[in-house]
Design an enzyme around this catalytic site. Structure first.
Site, short mmCIF file in Angstrom:
data_model
loop_
_atom_site.label_atom_id
_atom_site.label_comp_id
_atom_site.label_asym_id
_atom_site.label_seq_id
_atom_site.Cartn_x
_atom_site.Cartn_y
_atom_site.Cartn_z
N ASP A 174 -9.65 -0.93 5.04
CA ASP A 174 -10.39 -1.39 3.86
C ASP A 174 -10.74 -2.87 4.01
O ASP A 174 -10.02 -3.61 4.69
CB ASP A 174 -9.52 -1.36 2.59
N1 URA Z 1 -4.54 2.82 3.68
C1 URA Z 1 -5.23 2.07 2.80
O1 URA Z 1 -5.08 2.22 1.60
N2 URA Z 1 -6.10 1.17 3.30
C2 URA Z 1 -6.29 0.95 4.60
O2 URA Z 1 -7.08 0.10 4.99
C3 URA Z 1 -5.55 1.74 5.51
C4 URA Z 1 -4.67 2.67 5.01
#
Ligand code: URA
Length: 245
Positions: free
Chosen positions: A113
């Site tokens: 993310d």
């Molecule tokens: N889980 C999440 O919530 N975000 C990420 O970037 C990776 C795993």
């Protein structure tokens, strides 16, 4: 013994993003392309596509970029997006500008993310990418999560149960392993990669992730000396470590 493939030098340089074939011919005429320090007149010659050849070649006196078939690790900072298309800062803008013209293209191996930091792999090697993201391989990924509220104590068992169902999904999550580090910090190891999985898992147990950082993928750990935003090419051992589970 398998034979090393060869490639025309002008094509190789174009595929590495140095410029069009025409531009490479002009660069050759200006003596900008050299092997073992000596300008190369014939840039239509075929060269072995091997690290040994790359080590002998220079462009404007600089070592050649990594050959196709490479993989990188990048310490992704918060605030950059793992996409080729989104607006705003992209992880690809942390790589040299020329690399955006590489063929095959360099892509993130899975995504983190925008608000997640840490180990992100990138590669132009389709086979390596598929090996890492294949749901059949169950490559473990370890995340450090900082939480808004103290842990209750039952989260580890719920995550390990293999029965936790996230909102709007029709299959329970595979067992995941929680290491409690403090009241509000934990490391979570997943072997799958569903959308916003870590954040949604903690939301499912009444908590909220305020910071998330990926520490490792398979047996490859983000090194302490790789600063946020920095990247480097993986060597053969590191590539193997990613897949060693
Ligand atoms: N889980 C999440 O919530 N975000 C990420 O970037 C990776 C795993």
């Amino acid at each position: 013994m398998s034979k090393v493939p060869t490639v025309r030098l002008d094509k190789l340089l174009t595929n590495l993003g140095y410029g069009s074939r025409r531009e490479m011919h002009i660069a050759g005429r200006h003596g900008r392309i050299a092997m073992d320090g000596a300008p190369l007149a014939d840039i239509e010659q075929r060269v072995p596509l091997s690290p040994e050849t790359a080590a002998r070649l220079t462009f404007d006196g600089e070592p050649l970029d990594p050959l196709p078939g490479m993989a990188l690790m990048l310490n992704k900072p918060v605030g950059v997006t793992c996409s080729h298309k989104d607006v705003g800062p992209l992880v690809y803008s942390l790589l040299p500008e020329r690399w955006r013209r590489r063929e095959p293209a360099v892509s993130a191996v899975g995504r983190l993310d925008k608000d997640t930091s840490g180990l992100l792999l990138l590669t132009d090697d389709g086979a390596f990418l598929h090996q890492v993201i294949s749901p059949r391989r169950h490559i473990p990924k370890r995340y450090l999560a900082t939480l808004a509220r103290p842990l209750r104590g039952d989260e580890g068992a719920i995550f390990a149960s293999g029965e936790l169902m996230l909102d709007s999904e029709d299959k329970p999550l595979l067992p995941a392993f929680l290491d409690v580090l403090s009241d509000t910090e934990a490391a979570l190891t997943l072997t799958e990669g569903r959308y916003h999985q870590v954040r949604r898992m903690f939301a499912a147990v009444g908590n909220h992730v305020t910071a998330l950082h990926r520490e490792s993928v398979g047996g490859l750990k983000l090194p302490d000396d790789l600063a946020p935003g920095a990247f480097r090419v993986l060597d053969a051992q590191e590539r193997a470590a990613v897949l060693a589970v």
